[in-house]
Enzyme design. Structure first.
Site, PDB file in Angstrom:
ATOM      1  N   TYR A  21      38.822  67.103   4.127  1.00  0.00           N
ATOM      2  CA  TYR A  21      38.356  67.353   3.028  1.00  0.00           C
ATOM      3  C   TYR A  21      36.773  68.668   3.971  1.00  0.00           C
ATOM      4  CZ  TYR A  21      35.841  67.732  -1.598  1.00  0.00           C
ATOM      5  OH  TYR A  21      35.254  68.275  -2.764  1.00  0.00           O
ATOM      6  N   LYS A  52      36.010  72.797   3.382  1.00  0.00           N
ATOM      7  CA  LYS A  52      34.783  73.713   1.527  1.00  0.00           C
ATOM      8  C   LYS A  52      33.580  74.839   3.575  1.00  0.00           C
ATOM      9  CE  LYS A  52      35.796  72.100  -1.947  1.00  0.00           C
ATOM     10  NZ  LYS A  52      36.072  72.935  -3.007  1.00  0.00           N
ATOM     11  N   SER A  57      30.323  70.935  -1.150  1.00  0.00           N
ATOM     12  CA  SER A  57      30.088  69.128  -0.541  1.00  0.00           C
ATOM     13  C   SER A  57      29.381  69.056   0.224  1.00  0.00           C
ATOM     14  CB  SER A  57      31.635  68.656  -0.653  1.00  0.00           C
ATOM     15  OG  SER A  57      31.437  67.668   0.173  1.00  0.00           O
TER      16      SER A  57
HETATM   17  N1  UFG Z   1      32.178  52.365  -1.956  1.00  0.00           N
HETATM   18  C1  UFG Z   1      32.247  51.086  -1.986  1.00  0.00           C
HETATM   19  N2  UFG Z   1      33.419  50.602  -2.904  1.00  0.00           N
HETATM   20  C2  UFG Z   1      33.859  51.200  -3.638  1.00  0.00           C
HETATM   21  C3  UFG Z   1      34.155  52.337  -3.458  1.00  0.00           C
HETATM   22  C4  UFG Z   1      33.145  53.256  -2.897  1.00  0.00           C
HETATM   23  O1  UFG Z   1      31.465  49.913  -1.310  1.00  0.00           O
HETATM   24  O2  UFG Z   1      34.945  50.590  -4.235  1.00  0.00           O
HETATM   25  C5  UFG Z   1      31.095  53.151  -0.783  1.00  0.00           C
HETATM   26  C6  UFG Z   1      31.342  53.884  -0.101  1.00  0.00           C
HETATM   27  O3  UFG Z   1      32.200  53.251   1.450  1.00  0.00           O
HETATM   28  C7  UFG Z   1      30.407  55.049   0.033  1.00  0.00           C
HETATM   29  C8  UFG Z   1      29.826  55.228  -0.430  1.00  0.00           C
HETATM   30  O4  UFG Z   1      29.847  53.980  -1.952  1.00  0.00           O
HETATM   31  O5  UFG Z   1      29.788  53.775   1.281  1.00  0.00           O
HETATM   32  C9  UFG Z   1      30.643  56.404  -2.135  1.00  0.00           C
HETATM   33  O6  UFG Z   1      31.301  55.786  -1.957  1.00  0.00           O
HETATM   34  P1  UFG Z   1      32.194  57.511  -2.942  1.00  0.00           P
HETATM   35  O7  UFG Z   1      34.038  57.400  -2.529  1.00  0.00           O
HETATM   36  O8  UFG Z   1      32.077  57.015  -3.763  1.00  0.00           O
HETATM   37  O9  UFG Z   1      32.174  58.066  -2.647  1.00  0.00           O
HETATM   38  P2  UFG Z   1      31.277  59.377  -1.176  1.00  0.00           P
HETATM   39  O10 UFG Z   1      29.914  59.105   0.187  1.00  0.00           O
HETATM   40  O11 UFG Z   1      32.679  58.731   0.217  1.00  0.00           O
HETATM   41  O12 UFG Z   1      32.570  60.985  -1.003  1.00  0.00           O
HETATM   42  C10 UFG Z   1      31.421  62.013  -1.589  1.00  0.00           C
HETATM   43  C11 UFG Z   1      32.064  62.330  -2.611  1.00  0.00           C
HETATM   44  C12 UFG Z   1      33.149  63.388  -1.462  1.00  0.00           C
HETATM   45  C13 UFG Z   1      32.623  63.978  -0.617  1.00  0.00           C
HETATM   46  C14 UFG Z   1      31.764  63.132  -0.229  1.00  0.00           C
HETATM   47  C15 UFG Z   1      30.928  63.161   1.355  1.00  0.00           C
HETATM   48  O13 UFG Z   1      32.695  61.893  -3.325  1.00  0.00           O
HETATM   49  O14 UFG Z   1      33.803  64.822  -2.577  1.00  0.00           O
HETATM   50  O15 UFG Z   1      30.760  62.279  -0.753  1.00  0.00           O
HETATM   51  O16 UFG Z   1      30.070  62.064   1.888  1.00  0.00           O
HETATM   52  F1  UFG Z   1      32.912  64.465   0.497  1.00  0.00           F
END
Ligand code: UFG
Length: 325
Positions: free
Chosen positions: A140, A144, A116
């Protein structure tokens, strides 16, 4: 060629199983169905069991005799990993060690690992190259990075073990043919939350943080279509089968979209307006996470087909509209 796929009933694993099947590989999925689904396994046999059960694993290796292993089975929810680190280290690290030990016993020496972008933490350079320092900021990502370290040590041990570790950026979308897609309870990922909000399953969508150092103040991510991620696994497998050396590759498109851009695109694609609330930052979100994908393109010849945010959202939406809730 026979491929054992752990976690093949899950979101990403099932898309890879589908593509392996289409390419004519013989597949066996090993999955405890904790988050996966039987219906998602479109090719080959499904064995419902846990990686903690080493005897069961041995029996499967004895019967199936795989040429290579793809390892998807893992817990993936970042905030949960912060609350329950042992649960994550046991499933993601200890169970991987079980699998690697059984592989060694049966002399199976080709391994593809689901890593990841979380291994980078908050990268110093964007787009982030594979050579960047690993500095995970949550358990998490820690699990990894730990497995990657184990794989490197194993690969350097002189035992002829070879692996490819694929560092996924933000995986989204669903099978373009609509046969499989995301199906976990309580999803937290942005695109899936956005399409479910458009559908009416949630009343509003929260933007977590509008004061980031980005053009519109919201976080930027490199969203990759799950079918393109699946094809990255095929080229990685071919590379190992042809004798390629152990290596690590980013899987992303090399450019990103902000949360606001994703929301606007979702409204456009679905034709639905929905309530959006600006909320405080979520803990542990890096402002920008974009892959440098030169290495996988050049070394493995990976060519993505769906580098198009609206297409990603469209497939997620089509899938979502087929689901009951
Ligand atoms: N976000 C919102 N509203 C929501 C959901 C997400 O504003 O309802 C924002 C988050 O704060 C973030 C962006 O959208 O800024 C993306 O969020 P996600 O939850 O879709 O994905 P992440 O970037 O947090 O997570 C991904 C992978 C993980 C990994 C991570 C590494 O899903 O497995 O990237 O940073 F660990």
């Amino acid at each position: 060629m026979k491929v054992l796929v752990t976690g093949g009933a899950g979101y990403i694993g099932s898309h890879v199983v589908k593509l392996l099947g289409e390419y004519g590989y013989e597949v066996l999925t090993y999955d405890n169905l904790s988050t996966g689904h039987k219906w998602a396994v479109l090719y080959g046999k499904l064995v419902v069991d846990d990686l903690a059960d080493r005897n069961k694993l041995k029996k499967i290796f004895e019967e199936f005799r795989p040429d290579a292993v793809m390892h998807f089975a893992a817990y993936i929810v970042v905030p949960e990993s912060v609350r329950e680190p042992l649960k994550y280290y046991i499933n993601n690290v200890v169970n991987t060690i079980n699998l690697l030990e059984v592989m060694e016993e049966f002399r199976v020496n080709k391994f593809i690992f689901s890593s990841s972008a979380a291994v980078y933490g908050i990268p110093e350079k964007i787009p982030v190259p594979e050579s960047a320092r690993l500095n995970p900021i949550n358990p998490y990502g820690g699990t990894k990075a730990t497995v990657e370290r184990i794989l490197r040590d194993l690969s350097n041990s002189g035992k002829n073990f070879r692996y490819v570790s694929l560092r996924y950026f933000n995986v989204a979308g669903a099978d373009p043919e609509g046969k499989i897609g995301f199906a976990y309870p309580n999803p937290t990922h942005l695109i899936i939350r956005a399409v479910k909000t458009a559908k009416g399953e949630f009343e509003r969508l929260y933007i977590y943080g509008t004061d980031y150092p980005t053009p519109d103040g919201t976080c930027i991510r490199d969203y990759i279509h799950v079918a393109d991620l699946a094809s990255a696994h095929i080229v990685a497998l071919e590379y190992l089968l042809e004798g390629g050396r152990s290596d690590v590759f980013n899987c992303g498109y090399g450019h990103g979209y902000s949360v606001r851009e994703v929301i606007e695109a979702t409204k456009k694609v679905t034709g639905k307006d929905f309530k959006v609330i600006e909320a405080p930052r979520r803990k542990g979100d890096p402002p920008v996470l974009v892959a440098d994908n030169k290495k996988i393109r050049e070394k493995l010849g990976w060519e993505p087909k769906y580098d198009d945010l609206e297409f990603i959202i469209k497939t997620a939406w089509n899938w979502e509209m087929k689901q009951k809730w």
